[in-house]
Design an enzyme around this catalytic site. Sequence first.
Site, PDB file in Angstrom:
ATOM      1  N   HIS A   1       0.819  -1.219   0.000  1.00 47.12           N
ATOM      2  CA  HIS A   1       0.000   0.000   0.000  1.00 47.12           C
ATOM      3  C   HIS A   1       0.852   1.269   0.000  1.00 47.12           C
ATOM      4  O   HIS A   1       0.504   2.250  -0.649  1.00 47.12           O
ATOM      5  CB  HIS A   1      -0.958   0.005   1.198  1.00 47.12           C
ATOM      6  CG  HIS A   1      -0.256  -0.107   2.512  1.00 47.12           C
ATOM      7  ND1 HIS A   1       0.236  -1.305   2.986  1.00 47.12           N
ATOM      8  CD2 HIS A   1       0.052   0.821   3.446  1.00 47.12           C
ATOM      9  CE1 HIS A   1       0.806  -1.109   4.158  1.00 47.12           C
ATOM     10  NE2 HIS A   1       0.716   0.178   4.457  1.00 47.12           N
TER      11      HIS A   1
ATOM     12  N   CYS B   1       8.029  -0.765  -1.478  1.00 48.72           N
ATOM     13  CA  CYS B   1       7.347  -0.656  -0.187  1.00 48.72           C
ATOM     14  C   CYS B   1       7.749   0.696   0.401  1.00 48.72           C
ATOM     15  O   CYS B   1       8.349   1.506  -0.301  1.00 48.72           O
ATOM     16  CB  CYS B   1       7.674  -1.827   0.740  1.00 48.72           C
ATOM     17  SG  CYS B   1       9.337  -1.869   1.427  1.00 48.72           S
ATOM     18  N   GLY B   2       7.431   0.954   1.633  1.00 52.30           N
ATOM     19  CA  GLY B   2       7.716   2.263   2.217  1.00 52.30           C
ATOM     20  C   GLY B   2       9.195   2.606   2.248  1.00 52.30           C
ATOM     21  O   GLY B   2       9.615   3.649   1.759  1.00 52.30           O
TER      22      GLY B   2
ATOM     23  N   VAL C   1      13.325  -1.726   2.391  1.00 48.78           N
ATOM     24  CA  VAL C   1      14.095  -2.716   3.134  1.00 48.78           C
ATOM     25  C   VAL C   1      13.308  -4.018   3.323  1.00 48.78           C
ATOM     26  O   VAL C   1      13.799  -5.102   3.010  1.00 48.78           O
ATOM     27  CB  VAL C   1      14.559  -2.154   4.498  1.00 48.78           C
ATOM     28  CG1 VAL C   1      15.254  -3.229   5.320  1.00 48.78           C
ATOM     29  CG2 VAL C   1      15.481  -0.961   4.272  1.00 48.78           C
TER      30      VAL C   1
ATOM     31  N   HIS D   1      27.335  -6.180 -12.127  1.00 51.05           N
ATOM     32  CA  HIS D   1      28.274  -7.000 -11.364  1.00 51.05           C
ATOM     33  C   HIS D   1      27.615  -8.182 -10.665  1.00 51.05           C
ATOM     34  O   HIS D   1      28.251  -9.227 -10.509  1.00 51.05           O
ATOM     35  CB  HIS D   1      28.975  -6.157 -10.299  1.00 51.05           C
ATOM     36  CG  HIS D   1      29.881  -5.119 -10.866  1.00 51.05           C
ATOM     37  ND1 HIS D   1      30.822  -4.473 -10.087  1.00 51.05           N
ATOM     38  CD2 HIS D   1      30.007  -4.599 -12.113  1.00 51.05           C
ATOM     39  CE1 HIS D   1      31.488  -3.610 -10.841  1.00 51.05           C
ATOM     40  NE2 HIS D   1      30.996  -3.661 -12.069  1.00 51.05           N
TER      41      HIS D   1
END
Length: 149
Positions: free
Chosen positions: A9, A65-66, A69, A98
């Site tokens: 969201h 996402c926010g 992470v 790489h």
Amino acid sequence: MRIAVGADHAGFLLKQEIAESLRKQGHEVLDVGTNSTAPVDYPDFAEKVGLAVRDGQAERAVLICGSGVGASVAANKLPGIRASVCHDTYSAHQGVEHDDMNVLVLGSRVVAFALAQELVHAFVGARYTAEERHARRLAKVLALEKRYR
């Protein structure tokens, strides 16, 4: 290139903008959701994006996402997925060149659309070099994945 896009969201609005930008650049977009700003869980969309790449429905993916992470952590649980959160263009293209990164993860609360668009452009435009040192390191990464899965 066929590119899967997915978001929770917090990333929904940025996902919509990125998907439209990719289409305008001539890419085929596979949108795996979410389809609104109603609260959902990012691991569900990390799985959908990862499966699309793993199963060959998409060559690469953009996951949002926010912060980037949590989605990055979740996506990397799927065998064959090499996802990384990137907030600078160097990392976005170098990760492909790489490390054969196949999922770009963005934090919608960290990067605005203009930067996100640059990151996606760098990611999509990059190619894995397969130079000996990179191939050797990637083989070790794949061996780790195989050993511990």
